[in-house]
Design a protein around this motif. Structure first.
Motif, PDB file in Angstrom:
ATOM      1  N   ALA A 162       8.808  58.410 -16.677  1.00 37.86           N
ATOM      2  CA  ALA A 162       7.478  58.087 -16.149  1.00 37.86           C
ATOM      3  C   ALA A 162       7.006  56.720 -16.658  1.00 37.86           C
ATOM      4  O   ALA A 162       6.440  55.917 -15.904  1.00 37.86           O
ATOM      5  CB  ALA A 162       6.490  59.180 -16.558  1.00 37.86           C
ATOM      6  N   VAL A 163       7.258  56.435 -17.930  1.00 38.42           N
ATOM      7  CA  VAL A 163       6.867  55.141 -18.497  1.00 38.42           C
ATOM      8  C   VAL A 163       7.673  54.017 -17.864  1.00 38.42           C
ATOM      9  O   VAL A 163       7.136  52.953 -17.521  1.00 38.42           O
ATOM     10  CB  VAL A 163       7.050  55.152 -20.029  1.00 38.42           C
ATOM     11  CG1 VAL A 163       6.692  53.794 -20.629  1.00 38.42           C
ATOM     12  CG2 VAL A 163       6.209  56.247 -20.661  1.00 38.42           C
ATOM     13  N   ILE A 164       8.979  54.229 -17.684  1.00 37.94           N
ATOM     14  CA  ILE A 164       9.820  53.208 -17.067  1.00 37.94           C
ATOM     15  C   ILE A 164       9.415  52.982 -15.610  1.00 37.94           C
ATOM     16  O   ILE A 164       9.413  51.842 -15.120  1.00 37.94           O
ATOM     17  CB  ILE A 164      11.301  53.626 -17.174  1.00 37.94           C
ATOM     18  CG1 ILE A 164      11.766  53.501 -18.630  1.00 37.94           C
ATOM     19  CG2 ILE A 164      12.178  52.771 -16.265  1.00 37.94           C
ATOM     20  CD1 ILE A 164      13.190  53.928 -18.855  1.00 37.94           C
ATOM     21  N   ALA A 165       9.063  54.045 -14.904  1.00 39.50           N
ATOM     22  CA  ALA A 165       8.602  53.896 -13.519  1.00 39.50           C
ATOM     23  C   ALA A 165       7.342  53.051 -13.449  1.00 39.50           C
ATOM     24  O   ALA A 165       7.202  52.191 -12.572  1.00 39.50           O
ATOM     25  CB  ALA A 165       8.361  55.280 -12.906  1.00 39.50           C
ATOM     26  N   ARG A 166       6.433  53.293 -14.374  1.00 37.16           N
ATOM     27  CA  ARG A 166       5.193  52.509 -14.402  1.00 37.16           C
ATOM     28  C   ARG A 166       5.482  51.032 -14.662  1.00 37.16           C
ATOM     29  O   ARG A 166       4.933  50.143 -13.996  1.00 37.16           O
ATOM     30  CB  ARG A 166       4.273  53.083 -15.480  1.00 37.16           C
ATOM     31  CG  ARG A 166       2.877  52.477 -15.514  1.00 37.16           C
ATOM     32  CD  ARG A 166       2.075  52.917 -14.298  1.00 37.16           C
ATOM     33  NE  ARG A 166       0.697  52.457 -14.393  1.00 37.16           N
ATOM     34  CZ  ARG A 166      -0.294  53.186 -14.891  1.00 37.16           C
ATOM     35  NH1 ARG A 166      -0.052  54.412 -15.344  1.00 37.16           N
ATOM     36  NH2 ARG A 166      -1.528  52.721 -14.923  1.00 37.16           N
ATOM     37  N   MET A 167       6.362  50.753 -15.629  1.00 37.51           N
ATOM     38  CA  MET A 167       6.705  49.370 -15.936  1.00 37.51           C
ATOM     39  C   MET A 167       7.475  48.717 -14.797  1.00 37.51           C
ATOM     40  O   MET A 167       7.242  47.547 -14.459  1.00 37.51           O
ATOM     41  CB  MET A 167       7.534  49.336 -17.225  1.00 37.51           C
ATOM     42  CG  MET A 167       8.037  47.958 -17.616  1.00 37.51           C
ATOM     43  SD  MET A 167       6.705  46.777 -17.969  1.00 37.51           S
ATOM     44  CE  MET A 167       6.170  47.409 -19.571  1.00 37.51           C
ATOM     45  N   THR A 168       8.402  49.462 -14.172  1.00 33.70           N
ATOM     46  CA  THR A 168       9.183  48.916 -13.060  1.00 33.70           C
ATOM     47  C   THR A 168       8.290  48.546 -11.892  1.00 33.70           C
ATOM     48  O   THR A 168       8.454  47.472 -11.283  1.00 33.70           O
ATOM     49  CB  THR A 168      10.235  49.945 -12.603  1.00 33.70           C
ATOM     50  OG1 THR A 168      11.087  50.271 -13.696  1.00 33.70           O
ATOM     51  CG2 THR A 168      11.070  49.388 -11.466  1.00 33.70           C
ATOM     52  N   ARG A 169       7.327  49.400 -11.579  1.00 33.92           N
ATOM     53  CA  ARG A 169       6.406  49.090 -10.478  1.00 33.92           C
ATOM     54  C   ARG A 169       5.652  47.805 -10.755  1.00 33.92           C
ATOM     55  O   ARG A 169       5.509  46.945  -9.873  1.00 33.92           O
ATOM     56  CB  ARG A 169       5.427  50.257 -10.284  1.00 33.92           C
ATOM     57  CG  ARG A 169       4.439  50.036  -9.153  1.00 33.92           C
ATOM     58  CD  ARG A 169       3.442  51.188  -9.031  1.00 33.92           C
ATOM     59  NE  ARG A 169       2.581  51.015  -7.881  1.00 33.92           N
ATOM     60  CZ  ARG A 169       1.466  50.273  -7.885  1.00 33.92           C
ATOM     61  NH1 ARG A 169       1.096  49.628  -8.995  1.00 33.92           N
ATOM     62  NH2 ARG A 169       0.723  50.157  -6.788  1.00 33.92           N
ATOM     63  N   ALA A 170       5.145  47.649 -11.975  1.00 32.15           N
ATOM     64  CA  ALA A 170       4.364  46.461 -12.317  1.00 32.15           C
ATOM     65  C   ALA A 170       5.213  45.194 -12.251  1.00 32.15           C
ATOM     66  O   ALA A 170       4.783  44.163 -11.705  1.00 32.15           O
ATOM     67  CB  ALA A 170       3.751  46.621 -13.706  1.00 32.15           C
ATOM     68  N   THR A 171       6.431  45.243 -12.789  1.00 29.00           N
ATOM     69  CA  THR A 171       7.264  44.045 -12.810  1.00 29.00           C
ATOM     70  C   THR A 171       7.798  43.696 -11.418  1.00 29.00           C
ATOM     71  O   THR A 171       7.927  42.511 -11.080  1.00 29.00           O
ATOM     72  CB  THR A 171       8.444  44.238 -13.783  1.00 29.00           C
ATOM     73  OG1 THR A 171       9.173  45.426 -13.439  1.00 29.00           O
ATOM     74  CG2 THR A 171       7.940  44.368 -15.211  1.00 29.00           C
ATOM     75  N   VAL A 172       8.115  44.703 -10.597  1.00 32.76           N
ATOM     76  CA  VAL A 172       8.578  44.435  -9.236  1.00 32.76           C
ATOM     77  C   VAL A 172       7.452  43.826  -8.411  1.00 32.76           C
ATOM     78  O   VAL A 172       7.670  42.866  -7.652  1.00 32.76           O
ATOM     79  CB  VAL A 172       9.113  45.721  -8.582  1.00 32.76           C
ATOM     80  CG1 VAL A 172       9.333  45.513  -7.083  1.00 32.76           C
ATOM     81  CG2 VAL A 172      10.413  46.148  -9.240  1.00 32.76           C
ATOM     82  N   LEU A 173       6.246  44.338  -8.536  1.00 36.33           N
ATOM     83  CA  LEU A 173       5.115  43.766  -7.821  1.00 36.33           C
ATOM     84  C   LEU A 173       4.875  42.318  -8.240  1.00 36.33           C
ATOM     85  O   LEU A 173       4.556  41.454  -7.402  1.00 36.33           O
ATOM     86  CB  LEU A 173       3.856  44.596  -8.068  1.00 36.33           C
ATOM     87  CG  LEU A 173       3.781  45.943  -7.350  1.00 36.33           C
ATOM     88  CD1 LEU A 173       2.512  46.698  -7.762  1.00 36.33           C
ATOM     89  CD2 LEU A 173       3.798  45.754  -5.835  1.00 36.33           C
ATOM     90  N   GLU A 174       5.027  42.045  -9.514  1.00 36.48           N
ATOM     91  CA  GLU A 174       4.850  40.673  -9.988  1.00 36.48           C
ATOM     92  C   GLU A 174       5.933  39.755  -9.421  1.00 36.48           C
ATOM     93  O   GLU A 174       5.644  38.620  -9.015  1.00 36.48           O
ATOM     94  CB  GLU A 174       4.888  40.648 -11.508  1.00 36.48           C
ATOM     95  CG  GLU A 174       4.655  39.272 -12.104  1.00 36.48           C
ATOM     96  CD  GLU A 174       4.685  39.283 -13.618  1.00 36.48           C
ATOM     97  OE1 GLU A 174       4.613  38.191 -14.217  1.00 36.48           O
ATOM     98  OE2 GLU A 174       4.793  40.378 -14.209  1.00 36.48           O
ATOM     99  N   SER A 175       7.167  40.244  -9.370  1.00 30.46           N
ATOM    100  CA  SER A 175       8.261  39.426  -8.855  1.00 30.46           C
ATOM    101  C   SER A 175       8.151  39.206  -7.348  1.00 30.46           C
ATOM    102  O   SER A 175       8.557  38.151  -6.839  1.00 30.46           O
ATOM    103  CB  SER A 175       9.606  40.090  -9.181  1.00 30.46           C
ATOM    104  OG  SER A 175       9.798  40.192 -10.576  1.00 30.46           O
ATOM    105  N   LEU A 176       7.621  40.180  -6.628  1.00 32.31           N
ATOM    106  CA  LEU A 176       7.482  40.032  -5.177  1.00 32.31           C
ATOM    107  C   LEU A 176       6.545  38.897  -4.786  1.00 32.31           C
ATOM    108  O   LEU A 176       6.633  38.365  -3.674  1.00 32.31           O
ATOM    109  CB  LEU A 176       6.979  41.347  -4.566  1.00 32.31           C
ATOM    110  CG  LEU A 176       7.992  42.486  -4.479  1.00 32.31           C
ATOM    111  CD1 LEU A 176       7.320  43.773  -4.019  1.00 32.31           C
ATOM    112  CD2 LEU A 176       9.136  42.130  -3.544  1.00 32.31           C
ATOM    113  N   GLY A 177       5.651  38.512  -5.702  1.00 35.83           N
ATOM    114  CA  GLY A 177       4.732  37.422  -5.407  1.00 35.83           C
ATOM    115  C   GLY A 177       5.223  36.062  -5.840  1.00 35.83           C
ATOM    116  O   GLY A 177       4.503  35.060  -5.682  1.00 35.83           O
ATOM    117  N   GLU A 178       6.443  35.965  -6.354  1.00 37.25           N
ATOM    118  CA  GLU A 178       6.969  34.686  -6.830  1.00 37.25           C
ATOM    119  C   GLU A 178       7.449  33.818  -5.655  1.00 37.25           C
ATOM    120  O   GLU A 178       7.760  34.317  -4.570  1.00 37.25           O
ATOM    121  CB  GLU A 178       8.124  34.921  -7.803  1.00 37.25           C
ATOM    122  CG  GLU A 178       7.722  35.654  -9.077  1.00 37.25           C
ATOM    123  CD  GLU A 178       6.838  34.796  -9.961  1.00 37.25           C
ATOM    124  OE1 GLU A 178       6.854  33.554  -9.818  1.00 37.25           O
ATOM    125  OE2 GLU A 178       6.118  35.374 -10.806  1.00 37.25           O
TER     126      GLU A 178
END
Length: 319
Positions: free
Chosen positions: A199-215
């Motif tokens: 659950a913690v990794i899913a939360r972190m993965t969502r945040a980092t993927v969303l950040e990368s999608l805006g690059e």
């Protein structure tokens, strides 16, 4: 690269020395006399002050603290971790070699489960941002983040006993001796720990993927006509993995020394289970050696995580 590894290895030495000093001091400043808790008033054995003085002298507890500390480090370098007070003078080294693989196996299995669950859930949630799928997945992730590991462990035990009449073996069974019975003993704790970490990794993965999608590089890749899957797997995921790997390293280090509650719930004879009884019985020699072992494992895991950064992201250079 070699220079960086050598420098990090040298920096680990003062870190481990600091950990050992803190453990040694903590065991001496904790209120209560461990010998009186073993052989004091109301215990199975009652010793007079003269007899306790003889026992302290035989254990070297009447020496100066710095002499005791140096003697302890000297024994560790020789591979001698001392003896347990309560386990018929069993060498602590033998105890660690017998029970340590169980704890390591649980930690590795839990991390594998966490990645197998958390990484795809986080990616799907990020790709389906603000949709019904995203909202449901975020609710489930938040729910499992809030559930304590020991409560989830007890729930798994109740389900397995009441509905499947299944009970794990309580004796120590190594993976190389009997893989099936070993997995029956370790899969429950691994699930309880892995789901919570996932659950913690899913939360972190969502945040980092969303950040990368805006690059900018993602917009450039899309402008070149690359499909969504290629953009995500080739560009987004690799850049989003660094924070997830860092978090996983911290979690794995904590797992190697933090399976205490879950091992106790499942009665798994690992090092966490051993540490609980050592604390209850005030077996201070066993406690300080186990805590030092857990601290060393955490330092080594963090070092290994740092080395994986260059493999994940070629832009990282070690100097």
């Amino acid at each position: 690269m070699r220079t960086y590894i050598l420098r990090r290895l040298l920096l680990m030495i003062p870190t481990l020395i600091g950990v050992s000093v803190l453990i040694f001091i903590a065991m001496r400043v904790i209120p209560g006399d461990p010998l009186r808790s073993i052989a004091g008033e109301g215990q199975l054995y009652v010793l007079s002050d003269e007899e306790l003085a003889i026992v302290r002298h035989s254990l070297g507890l009447d020496r100066a603290l710095h002499i005791q500390y140096l003697a302890w480090l000297g024994d560790i370098f020789k591979g001698d971790l001392g003896f347990s007070f309560w386990r018929d003078k069993e060498p602590i080294r033998d105890l660690v070699l017998r029970r340590g693989p169980i704890t390591v196996e649980i930690a590795v299995m839990a991390m594998f489960i966490a990645w197998a669950v958390g990484l795809p859930v986080g990616m799907i949630s990020a790709m389906k941002r603000n949709t019904l799928v995203d909202n449901v997945l975020r609710f489930i992730v938040t729910l499992f983040m809030a559930i304590p590991n020991f409560w989830l462990a007890l729930t798994l035990i109740l389900i397995s006993v009441l509905y499947f009449s299944w009970r794990p073996p309580l004796e120590i069974i190594q993976l190389w001796d009997d893989p099936v019975r070993n997995l029956q003993m370790t899969v429950g704790p691994a699930l309880a720990l892995g789901i919570a970490m996932g659950a913690v990794i899913a939360r972190m993965t969502r945040a980092t993927v969303l950040e990368s999608l805006g690059e900018d590089y993602v917009r450039t890749a899309r402008a070149k006509g690359l499909g969504p899957r290629i953009v995500v797997w080739r560009h987004v995921l690799r850049n989003a993995l660094l924070p997830v790997v860092t978090l996983s390293g911290i979690q794995l280090g904590a797992l190697l020394g933090g399976t205490v509650a879950v091992e106790r719930a499942f009665s798994v004879p690992g090092l966490g289970f051993t540490l609980i009884f050592a604390i209850i019985q005030r077996d201070w020699m066993l406690i300080q050696n186990l805590v030092l072992l857990f601290g060393t494992a955490t330092v080594v895991v963090n070092f290994a995580v740092d080395l994986t950064y260059g493999w994940i992201d070629p832009r990282i250079r070690y100097n």
